[in-house]
Design an enzyme around this catalytic site. Structure first.
Site, PDB file in Angstrom:
ATOM      1  CG  ASP A 172       5.867  -4.199  -7.192  1.00  0.00           C
ATOM      2  OD1 ASP A 172       6.285  -5.206  -6.592  1.00  0.00           O
ATOM      3  OD2 ASP A 172       5.818  -3.065  -6.673  1.00  0.00           O
ATOM      4  CD  GLU A 208       9.620  -7.079  -6.922  1.00  0.00           C
ATOM      5  OE1 GLU A 208       9.895  -7.072  -5.710  1.00  0.00           O
ATOM      6  OE2 GLU A 208       9.416  -6.046  -7.591  1.00  0.00           O
ATOM      7  CG  HIS A 214       3.466   0.388  -5.382  1.00  0.00           C
ATOM      8  ND1 HIS A 214       3.900  -0.688  -4.647  1.00  0.00           N
ATOM      9  CD2 HIS A 214       3.054   1.321  -4.485  1.00  0.00           C
ATOM     10  CE1 HIS A 214       3.743  -0.425  -3.361  1.00  0.00           C
ATOM     11  NE2 HIS A 214       3.246   0.793  -3.237  1.00  0.00           N
TER      12      HIS A 214
END
Length: 165
Positions: free
Chosen positions: A8, A69, A141
């Site tokens: 991420d 992502e 996160h």
């Protein structure tokens, strides 16, 4: 056994998580964390920190595949641009280490993990804890990176084809 790193990316905080696919469709959480950079540092220094820390994680865990992502366009163009820098560094280190990589939209990841493409951070944290049977995931996160790795396993059907065993 297949190990997947989920990422991420972010300039201030980059979440990472490693999973291993085991027998009987179990997903084992091997590790995760957040790479933080100080906003007072220059862009180059911050990107170097992200690069070096991700390199250490990859060499420590030796994943077989990666999931990242995808970028979303923020209302603030500067935020989107700096997010793009962090993503580029993540993708670069994956390429340099010859890791096959897939990218996933945030809504697709959320839907694959929670059944709701607009799930909030709390729902994601709750579900990833249930899936990997761990209560050690506290930072969103890390949870987002873990969700990305799990989404990749589901999308590639590793868990359902017995490949993890």
């Amino acid at each position: 056994m297949i190990k997947i790193i989920g990422l991420d990316p972010g300039m201030s905080k980059t979440g990472w998580a490693i999973i291993r696919l085991e027998e009987k469709n179990n997903i084992k959480f091997l590790g995760g964390g957040t790479i933080s950079t100080d906003g007072k540092l220059g862009v180059g220094e911050r990107l170097h920190i992200i690069f070096e820390q991700l390199k250490k994680v990859i060499f420590l865990y030796s994943p077989n595949e990666a999931a990242v992502e995808k970028i979303f366009i923020n209302k603030n163009p500067k935020s989107s641009l700096t997010l793009g820098y962090a993503r580029a560094i993540a993708i670069l280190i994956l390429r340099m280490t010859d890791l096959p990589m897939n990218e996933y939209d945030a809504n697709y990841i959320k839907k694959s993990i929670t059944g709701n493409g607009h799930a909030d951070k709390g729902q994601i944290i709750f579900m990833v804890k249930q899936i990997v049977k761990s209560s050690n995931i506290k930072c969103h996160h890390t949870a987002d990176a873990l969700a990305t790795a799990i989404c990749h396993a589901y999308t590639k059907n590793f868990c359902f084809m017995g490949i993890g065993s």
